[in-house]
Scaffold this motif. Structure first.
Motif, mmCIF file in Angstrom:
data_model
loop_
_atom_site.group_PDB
_atom_site.id
_atom_site.type_symbol
_atom_site.label_atom_id
_atom_site.label_comp_id
_atom_site.label_asym_id
_atom_site.label_seq_id
_atom_site.Cartn_x
_atom_site.Cartn_y
_atom_site.Cartn_z
ATOM 1 N N TYR A 84 0.843 -1.201 0.000
ATOM 2 C CA TYR A 84 0.000 0.000 0.000
ATOM 3 C C TYR A 84 0.877 1.249 0.000
ATOM 4 O O TYR A 84 0.666 2.166 -0.799
ATOM 5 C CB TYR A 84 -0.918 -0.006 1.224
ATOM 6 C CG TYR A 84 -1.422 1.377 1.580
ATOM 7 C CD1 TYR A 84 -2.493 1.943 0.897
ATOM 8 C CD2 TYR A 84 -0.795 2.127 2.582
ATOM 9 C CE1 TYR A 84 -2.932 3.227 1.193
ATOM 10 C CE2 TYR A 84 -1.234 3.399 2.887
ATOM 11 C CZ TYR A 84 -2.303 3.954 2.199
ATOM 12 O OH TYR A 84 -2.723 5.219 2.494
ATOM 13 N N ARG A 134 -1.198 9.766 0.399
ATOM 14 C CA ARG A 134 -0.785 8.477 0.957
ATOM 15 C C ARG A 134 0.452 8.683 1.823
ATOM 16 O O ARG A 134 1.251 9.595 1.606
ATOM 17 C CB ARG A 134 -0.488 7.493 -0.185
ATOM 18 C CG ARG A 134 -0.381 6.049 0.256
ATOM 19 C CD ARG A 134 -0.382 5.066 -0.905
ATOM 20 N NE ARG A 134 0.796 5.211 -1.756
ATOM 21 C CZ ARG A 134 0.781 5.667 -2.986
ATOM 22 N NH1 ARG A 134 -0.356 6.039 -3.547
ATOM 23 N NH2 ARG A 134 1.896 5.768 -3.684
ATOM 24 N N GLY A 145 1.243 9.947 -2.969
ATOM 25 C CA GLY A 145 -0.052 10.016 -3.609
ATOM 26 C C GLY A 145 -0.082 11.075 -4.705
ATOM 27 O O GLY A 145 0.776 11.960 -4.762
ATOM 28 N N GLU A 165 -5.584 6.563 -3.547
ATOM 29 C CA GLU A 165 -5.882 7.688 -2.672
ATOM 30 C C GLU A 165 -5.098 8.923 -3.103
ATOM 31 O O GLU A 165 -3.918 8.815 -3.472
ATOM 32 C CB GLU A 165 -5.530 7.347 -1.229
ATOM 33 C CG GLU A 165 -6.388 6.259 -0.627
ATOM 34 C CD GLU A 165 -5.981 5.924 0.793
ATOM 35 O OE1 GLU A 165 -6.850 5.582 1.583
ATOM 36 O OE2 GLU A 165 -4.778 6.026 1.092
ATOM 37 N N GLN A 223 -3.840 -0.604 3.519
ATOM 38 C CA GLN A 223 -3.175 0.090 4.626
ATOM 39 C C GLN A 223 -3.424 -0.650 5.939
ATOM 40 O O GLN A 223 -4.544 -1.018 6.265
ATOM 41 C CB GLN A 223 -3.696 1.523 4.744
ATOM 42 C CG GLN A 223 -2.991 2.331 5.821
ATOM 43 C CD GLN A 223 -3.461 3.774 5.860
ATOM 44 O OE1 GLN A 223 -4.489 4.109 5.281
ATOM 45 N NE2 GLN A 223 -2.728 4.622 6.550
ATOM 46 N N GLU A 280 -9.534 2.714 -5.797
ATOM 47 C CA GLU A 280 -9.043 3.982 -6.320
ATOM 48 C C GLU A 280 -7.771 4.382 -5.577
ATOM 49 O O GLU A 280 -7.659 4.194 -4.367
ATOM 50 C CB GLU A 280 -10.110 5.065 -6.128
ATOM 51 C CG GLU A 280 -11.399 4.824 -6.900
ATOM 52 C CD GLU A 280 -11.321 5.348 -8.312
ATOM 53 O OE1 GLU A 280 -10.562 6.306 -8.532
ATOM 54 O OE2 GLU A 280 -12.011 4.799 -9.187
ATOM 55 N N GLU A 310 -4.303 -0.783 -3.206
ATOM 56 C CA GLU A 310 -4.636 0.596 -2.826
ATOM 57 C C GLU A 310 -5.351 0.676 -1.487
ATOM 58 O O GLU A 310 -5.339 1.724 -0.831
ATOM 59 C CB GLU A 310 -5.512 1.233 -3.912
ATOM 60 C CG GLU A 310 -4.798 1.457 -5.237
ATOM 61 C CD GLU A 310 -4.798 0.226 -6.137
ATOM 62 O OE1 GLU A 310 -4.247 0.285 -7.241
ATOM 63 O OE2 GLU A 310 -5.392 -0.821 -5.716
ATOM 64 N N LEU A 311 -6.005 -0.414 -1.052
ATOM 65 C CA LEU A 311 -6.781 -0.396 0.198
ATOM 66 C C LEU A 311 -6.140 -1.262 1.280
ATOM 67 O O LEU A 311 -6.799 -1.644 2.246
ATOM 68 C CB LEU A 311 -8.213 -0.888 -0.072
ATOM 69 C CG LEU A 311 -8.986 -0.148 -1.178
ATOM 70 C CD1 LEU A 311 -10.374 -0.752 -1.330
ATOM 71 C CD2 LEU A 311 -9.076 1.339 -0.861
#
Length: 953
Positions: free
Chosen positions: A101, A130, A151, A127, A112, A125, A109-110
């Motif tokens: 991530y 980041r 990001g 972010e 974290q 999507e 992307e998700l």
């Protein structure tokens, strides 16, 4: 047959195809055409790679309605070590880590906050922002402004970039995260109009630094002078003055990027000043680390008397000696217990778990020690601590913050700020997860019923030609599950596996085959019945507690370490289990072996903090490795009720184990015989003369006349953190080169040092000498120790040097028991004559660098050959002649009511191994009973009905 095996492997790797077992013989249901079959033959897919340790407890694949497979399961091995989409194991999901991530890996992307590598629905999507607040300089190629790592809308900036209005960093001053890194990601992009000098004031200067950093020189309020001008000569830096504040620069500082890298005070903003130091406004005090230092002990506990009169218990039984196959009713006998803690253990249960533990311990090597004896000995120290709220004790739970952390890249690049150094339970994750596997293991259908035999084999017909073409698996249970899901399979064989990254051949046999046990006692092949008819049971189902299991593991580990030492004393340096070579100081000599006055007591009844998990949100009050002697005693007093004597005794557990650089920043070993449980830890820190072992033949390297080598201790920066920390102590020995092993041919040291070593070994060596003696005139008396004869331990044939690559080292909390010194908030010791050049951000990484580097002195012209008559030392004085020791005074702190100082106890244990082990046993039993009254625990195993165990005063 190849077609059938290909179908089998496809079915096992596709949960959507139902695989059921019926009756004793098993069988396949919902049979479908095999999609891997081809008209021209069969292409067999590679079997999956080994599982990571995080997926050991549960390997059956689960499918959700959206096509996600194995949600939350470890996936790195199944997905070929690649992050992102992994249809073969995660289905429509992805295999991701938190690092993926942070690094912007597509599909993660998700992800974290994900712990380890796990399957999940992580694609989404990207972010706009980041890694907010996280260090970014290295991730952004040391450039500042817009950076993908932060990001699409984020920037990597320093406060100085905000002050200087660097594009993309215009709002850095206003939006700066004070607790973040020195260079950090954030929403910093603005316009030039935003650079108005506003924002929060800079962090206040530290007020309680003690000896943390050198005091900067007073600066006249004249404003910045000579901006951008070379200032090394004007500020006397070329002659050894510290960079930073300098009158030549007015209110500015004289710095370059090297000063920034070393964490020099006043040079915090000089990262981009390459080349010579120049004048500029570089001062921005860094965030100070938390002050870990604590006061002196309170002296509220009674110092126990050493048991020196009880003879060794030849009748007592160690846990390693238990023989209980379950056929005798006494094997299952339990002591009476009516408490609400963990239920008592029988000898049969203890023996089962002992064998599972020792198998893993015996797989440990220098490079693979995830489940070494040291890990299990260390575990109760962390488990039995109090939490920061004052509760706790031995409760089978650990806080999981930072567990699994590894330094990325080169550890010694000072990529972390000093305040980012934290204490944690890191390094114990594999041990805890293995014990959890044991805790939940169905022993009734495996080891506890005779359904698993080791060493064993299966005679009879195999299934799918797996005798010749086995299926490679990472666990025993995986092989069993394959058998249960394979038509006509009843039995299987598979080697016992490492818990971490196991890998071995699984062979399947039909119901007409037979299992049998092999006569040898050292084999690791398991024969198993996949349809064991016996009743299921586990330690968890019987009401045992994790805390009791963890305590048992520590006792088993200590016994294994003692056995490892005793084998080496008898000359079996690898042990009967072919482990790493252990060279012990007194091999073959009387008194080498450890004999116990009595066995350890295994008491049960501890309570788990959470019956459903070994993790807790509570935080342990952890010790700091940079404590000095009195701080270490105070910590042990506060948490375990230990006295000074008990503290010194329990610290001897450091005699086993290795430092883990990628986890802590520290390197090397406490003792060169790091798997042997003995008193070598004390001999080292007490500076006893000992042999220098640097080869696999255990060659006893000493001085020229075969005397044991004199010890010289120094300090070293390990450079994981900005100002050079963490700090470690390292031992050198004044000895010859290893002439017998021709150590001069190995490389690794300065070429001129190696050339000198060769000359010392081959030329003018008197008869009976290991090398050419320093300060020896032919015809004089032989046998005189180098310590009494050699006038320069920094050079010559007998010189102070490390065991290259296996340096014997110690922590401040170790050395503080023997030597007296102060310590600052960055962990740097002070107050000793030999540490004057060793301080945070010092240019000298080792405290002995005035003497040179590992036996090669510092010369005015280092290009000259070792025997060039024009060689001139940079510094030569009485201190360098001693090898530049730290020269800290003897630790004279005496715990109230004790007749001996801490250093006295260290030396007593260094000289009397039996005395130490007699004091260690009750101290260890006290530690693993922390938090419980005597009445709350019951002795499940004592070894001897007449033994007197530790009781709480």
């Amino acid at each position: 047959m190849l077609f059938v095996r290909a179908c089998l492997i496809f079915l096992l790797s596709n949960p959507a195809v139902t695989v059921d077992a019926v009756g004793d013989g098993g069988g396949l249901r919902n049979k479908k055409p095999c999609p891997v079959a081809k008209q021209d033959g069969v292409q067999l897919p590679d079997y999956h790679p080994p599982l990571s340790h995080q997926s050991k407890q549960e390997q059956r694949r689960l499918q959700t309605d959206d096509g996600l497979l194995n949600e939350g399961k470890g996936c790195w091995g199944w997905c070929d070590g690649t992050a992102g989409d992994c249809p073969q194991y995660c289905g429509t999901g992805q295999c991701c880590r938190d690092a993926d991530y942070r690094n912007g890996v597509p599909g993660c992307e998700l992800a974290q906050g994900v712990v380890g590598a796990r399957c999940g629905l992580f694609a989404g999507e990207l972010e706009p922002l980041r890694n907010i607040g996280l260090a970014c300089s290295g991730k952004c190629d040391n450039t500042y402004g817009s950076c993908d790592y932060c990001g699409p809308e984020g920037s990597c900036c320093r406060l100085a970039d905000g002050n200087n209005c660097v594009p993309g960093c215009e709002l850095a001053v206003d939006r700066w995260m004070v607790d973040g890194a020195g260079s950090q990601c954030g929403d910093f992009s603005g316009s030039a109009a935003d650079c108005d000098g506003g924002g929060p004031p800079p962090p206040p200067a530290p007020t309680n630094t003690g000896v943390d950093t050198p005091t900067p020189s007073p600066v006249m309020a004249t404003g910045l002078l000579n901006e951008g001008e070379n200032c090394g000569a004007a500020c006397d830096i070329i002659n050894g003055a510290e960079p930073g504040n300098c009158t030549f620069c007015g209110s500015g500082q004289c710095c370059n990027s090297n000063n920034w890298w070393r964490g020099k005070p006043g040079c915090e903003l000089a990262e981009n000043v390459t080349g010579n130091a120049i004048c500029g406004l570089f001062d921005q005090p860094r965030q100070e680390p938390a002050d870990f230092r604590i006061g002196e002990p309170l002296g509220g506990y009674y110092t126990p008397v050493s048991d020196v009169d009880t003879p060794p218990d030849s009748e007592g039984q160690w846990i390693k000696d238990i023989v209980a196959d379950g056929t005798n009713p006494e094997d299952h006998a339990l002591p009476e217990y009516s408490g609400d803690g963990g239920q008592p253990w029988s000898k049969f249960e203890i023996a089962l778990v002992r064998d599972l533990l020792t198998f893993q311990m015996r797989q440990a090597t220098a490079g693979r020690d995830e489940l070494s004896t040291a890990k299990f000995i260390r575990l109760p120290f962390h488990d039995c601590l109090h939490y920061t709220d004052g509760t706790g004790g031995c409760d089978g739970c650990l806080n999981w913050d930072h567990v699994g952390f590894r330094f990325e890249g080169r550890v010694e690049d000072r990529n972390f700020e000093d305040h980012e150094r934290v204490q944690s339970n890191n390094g114990l994750g594999n041990a805890v997860e293995f014990l959890e596997t044991v805790y939940q293991m169905d022993l009734g259908k495996s080891w506890g019923s005779g359904c698993y035999l080791k060493p064993g084999t299966v005679a009879g017909d195999d299934v799918f030609n797996t005798r010749a073409e086995p299926i490679w698996v990472s666990t025993v249970d995986e092989c069993k599950e394959i058998c249960r899901n394979t038509e006509d399979c009843r039995y299987f064989t598979v080697p016992d596996q490492r818990f971490v990254d196991g890998n071995g051949p699984c062979r399947l046999f039909n119901s007409t085959a037979t299992m049998r046990e092999l006569s040898t006692s050292t084999g690791r092949l398991i024969a198993g019945d996949a349809y064991c008819p016996h009743e299921s049971w586990s330690l968890q189902s019987l009401g045992k507690s994790r805390a009791d299991l963890w305590a048992l593991a520590s006792i088993v580990a200590i016994e294994e370490g003692i056995a490892r030492h005793n084998w080496a004393c008898d000359g079996d340096r690898r042990s009967p289990h072919n482990g790493p070579i252990m060279c012990t100081q007194f091999e073959g000599e009387e008194g080498c072996k450890i004999t116990l006055p009595r066995p350890f007591a295994f008491q049960t009844g501890r309570k788990d903090c959470n019956p459903s998990s070994y993790m807790t949100e509570k935080k342990e009050a952890l010790a700091d490795e940079h404590f000095n002697g009195t701080m270490t005693v105070r910590f042990m007093e506060d948490h375990y009720g230990f006295t000074g004597k008990e503290t010194v005794a329990i610290m001897g557990a450091h005699t086993v184990g290795r430092f883990q650089q990628d986890m802590t920043g520290h390197k090397y070993v406490w003792t060169s015989d790091y798997q042997a449980f003995n008193n070598q830890y004390y001999r080292n820190i007490a500076g006893r003369e000992d042999w220098f072992f640097d080869d696999d033949e255990c060659t006893r390297v000493g001085d020229a006349w075969g005397n044991k080598g004199h010890a010289v201790w120094l300090t070293k920066m390990n450079q994981a953190y900005r100002s050079g920390g963490p700090v470690q102590w390292i031992q050198k020995k004044v000895v010859c080169p290893n002439c017998a092993a021709r150590s001069y041919e190995r490389g690794g040291r300065h070429p001129q040092r190696l050339a000198q070593d060769e000359d010392c070994c081959l030329n003018n060596v008197p008869e009976g000498a290991q090398c050419r003696p320093d300060n020896y005139i032919p015809g004089e008396v032989t046998g005189i120790k180098a310590f009494d004869r050699d006038d320069d331990f920094s050079d010559g044939c007998e010189y102070s040097h490390f065991i290259f690559g296996r340096d014997e080292a110690a922590l401040g909390s170790d050395m503080g028991l023997m030597r007296k010194f102060d310590v600052d908030t960055r962990g740097f010791p002070s107050g000793c004559p030999g540490l004057e050049t060793f301080f945070p951000a010092s240019d000298l990484r080792f405290s002995d660098m005035t003497c040179g580097v590992d036996g090669r002195p510092r010369f005015v012209n280092p290009a000259l050959a070792w025997n060039d008559p024009n060689l001139e030392r940079v510094t030569k004085n009485e201190w360098t002649d001693q090898g530049c020791p730290a020269n800290c005074g003897r630790q004279d702190y005496t715990y109230p009511g004790d007749e001996f100082s801490l250093a006295d106890h260290v030396e007593r244990y260094a000289d009397d191994q039996d005395l130490w082990i007699r004091d260690f046993i009750p101290a260890m039993e006290k530690m693993i009973s922390n938090g419980y009254d005597e009445s709350e625990l019951v002795t499940s195993f004592g070894g001897s009905s007449e033994a007197e165990f530790w009781t709480r005063p």
